[in-house]
Design a protein around this motif. Sequence first.
Motif, PDB file in Angstrom:
ATOM      1  N   ASP A   1       0.802  -1.233   0.000  1.00 46.45           N
ATOM      2  CA  ASP A   1       0.000   0.000   0.000  1.00 46.45           C
ATOM      3  C   ASP A   1       0.829   1.275   0.000  1.00 46.45           C
ATOM      4  N   THR A   2       2.114   1.201   0.288  1.00 44.95           N
ATOM      5  CA  THR A   2       2.935   2.413   0.337  1.00 44.95           C
ATOM      6  C   THR A   2       3.517   2.781  -1.024  1.00 44.95           C
ATOM      7  N   LEU A   3       3.361   1.951  -2.005  1.00 48.49           N
ATOM      8  CA  LEU A   3       3.976   2.184  -3.314  1.00 48.49           C
ATOM      9  C   LEU A   3       3.124   3.081  -4.198  1.00 48.49           C
ATOM     10  N   VAL A   4       3.819   3.851  -5.032  1.00 49.43           N
ATOM     11  CA  VAL A   4       3.204   4.603  -6.117  1.00 49.43           C
ATOM     12  C   VAL A   4       3.919   4.135  -7.381  1.00 49.43           C
ATOM     13  N   ILE A   5       3.162   3.667  -8.342  1.00 46.31           N
ATOM     14  CA  ILE A   5       3.750   3.121  -9.565  1.00 46.31           C
ATOM     15  C   ILE A   5       3.309   4.004 -10.729  1.00 46.31           C
ATOM     16  N   GLU A   6       4.298   4.524 -11.443  1.00 45.90           N
ATOM     17  CA  GLU A   6       4.047   5.478 -12.526  1.00 45.90           C
ATOM     18  C   GLU A   6       3.836   4.771 -13.869  1.00 45.90           C
ATOM     19  N   PRO A   7       3.141   5.452 -14.805  1.00 41.91           N
ATOM     20  CA  PRO A   7       2.947   4.877 -16.148  1.00 41.91           C
ATOM     21  C   PRO A   7       4.292   4.593 -16.825  1.00 41.91           C
ATOM     22  N   GLY A   8       4.316   3.519 -17.582  1.00 45.41           N
ATOM     23  CA  GLY A   8       5.527   3.121 -18.292  1.00 45.41           C
ATOM     24  C   GLY A   8       6.355   2.089 -17.542  1.00 45.41           C
ATOM     25  N   GLU A   9       6.089   1.907 -16.257  1.00 48.33           N
ATOM     26  CA  GLU A   9       6.835   0.914 -15.473  1.00 48.33           C
ATOM     27  C   GLU A   9       6.283  -0.487 -15.747  1.00 48.33           C
ATOM     28  N   THR A  10       7.155  -1.457 -15.587  1.00 49.18           N
ATOM     29  CA  THR A  10       6.759  -2.860 -15.718  1.00 49.18           C
ATOM     30  C   THR A  10       6.484  -3.398 -14.328  1.00 49.18           C
ATOM     31  N   VAL A  11       5.411  -4.170 -14.212  1.00 50.13           N
ATOM     32  CA  VAL A  11       5.020  -4.722 -12.918  1.00 50.13           C
ATOM     33  C   VAL A  11       4.831  -6.224 -13.014  1.00 50.13           C
ATOM     34  N   ASP A  12       5.034  -6.898 -11.891  1.00 50.40           N
ATOM     35  CA  ASP A  12       4.725  -8.314 -11.753  1.00 50.40           C
ATOM     36  C   ASP A  12       3.345  -8.435 -11.132  1.00 50.40           C
ATOM     37  N   VAL A  13       2.535  -9.327 -11.663  1.00 48.26           N
ATOM     38  CA  VAL A  13       1.210  -9.586 -11.093  1.00 48.26           C
ATOM     39  C   VAL A  13       1.378 -10.649 -10.010  1.00 48.26           C
ATOM     40  N   LEU A  14       1.097 -10.270  -8.776  1.00 49.71           N
ATOM     41  CA  LEU A  14       1.256 -11.181  -7.643  1.00 49.71           C
ATOM     42  C   LEU A  14      -0.039 -11.879  -7.254  1.00 49.71           C
ATOM     43  N   GLN A  15      -1.156 -11.237  -7.563  1.00 47.79           N
ATOM     44  CA  GLN A  15      -2.445 -11.800  -7.165  1.00 47.79           C
ATOM     45  C   GLN A  15      -3.542 -11.136  -7.979  1.00 47.79           C
ATOM     46  N   ILE A  16      -4.641 -11.828  -8.171  1.00 50.23           N
ATOM     47  CA  ILE A  16      -5.820 -11.260  -8.831  1.00 50.23           C
ATOM     48  C   ILE A  16      -6.968 -11.351  -7.836  1.00 50.23           C
ATOM     49  N   LYS A  17      -7.592 -10.209  -7.556  1.00 48.71           N
ATOM     50  CA  LYS A  17      -8.777 -10.174  -6.690  1.00 48.71           C
ATOM     51  C   LYS A  17      -9.915  -9.595  -7.512  1.00 48.71           C
ATOM     52  N   GLY A  18     -10.859 -10.465  -7.855  1.00 50.59           N
ATOM     53  CA  GLY A  18     -11.965 -10.018  -8.704  1.00 50.59           C
ATOM     54  C   GLY A  18     -11.428  -9.616 -10.064  1.00 50.59           C
ATOM     55  N   ALA A  19     -11.614  -8.329 -10.414  1.00 52.31           N
ATOM     56  CA  ALA A  19     -11.113  -7.817 -11.691  1.00 52.31           C
ATOM     57  C   ALA A  19      -9.943  -6.870 -11.478  1.00 52.31           C
ATOM     58  N   THR A  20      -9.297  -6.961 -10.309  1.00 56.60           N
ATOM     59  CA  THR A  20      -8.173  -6.079  -9.992  1.00 56.60           C
ATOM     60  C   THR A  20      -6.915  -6.909  -9.768  1.00 56.60           C
ATOM     61  N   ALA A  21      -5.856  -6.484 -10.425  1.00 55.86           N
ATOM     62  CA  ALA A  21      -4.565  -7.155 -10.266  1.00 55.86           C
ATOM     63  C   ALA A  21      -3.781  -6.457  -9.166  1.00 55.86           C
ATOM     64  N   LEU A  22      -3.232  -7.232  -8.241  1.00 52.21           N
ATOM     65  CA  LEU A  22      -2.338  -6.689  -7.228  1.00 52.21           C
ATOM     66  C   LEU A  22      -0.925  -6.860  -7.762  1.00 52.21           C
ATOM     67  N   VAL A  23      -0.220  -5.735  -7.899  1.00 50.26           N
ATOM     68  CA  VAL A  23       1.048  -5.728  -8.630  1.00 50.26           C
ATOM     69  C   VAL A  23       2.183  -5.158  -7.789  1.00 50.26           C
TER      70      VAL A  23
END
Length: 153
Positions: free
Chosen positions: A123-145
């Motif tokens: 929850d402390t992270l801010v991820i900017e456009p253009g960055e690559t992320v790893d998908v760690l979990q899917i909750k409903g239709a939201t990816a936790l990255v």
Amino acid sequence: MEWLKDHAFETWLGLTILLGVAEMFSLDFVLLMLAGGAAVGMIAALLGAPFVAQVILASAAALAALVVVRPNVVKRLHQGPDLALGHGKLVGQQGLVTERITAMNPGRIKLAGEIWSAQPYDDTLVIEPGETVDVLQIKGATALVHPVPRLES
């Protein structure tokens, strides 16, 4: 019995072929392992080993194949690929951030050719456009990255 001793190579060869053909009908890999043992007996006969030694070597090879080789072959043959269905197959993949992601405002990522809503796993992270992320979990239709660390050169 004397004929077998005089024609040991041919006998072992015939037994190897017979067991190999029978294996095609059983598909159990038992007869194939026995055919391998018979092939060892045939090689021993070619090398001029006494008939008793041929039988002992063939038996030992067949037993070793049944105990060591067959279980691994059967296990591999009966094991299919891991089947990942639905959004579970997306976990572990990487996506590209298209809209800023924060804990308070979910953003968007492009993942497997689709746009997904995403939140940071931490929850402390801010991820900017253009960055690559790893998908760690899917909750409903939201990816936790989580962002992929960049290698600075």
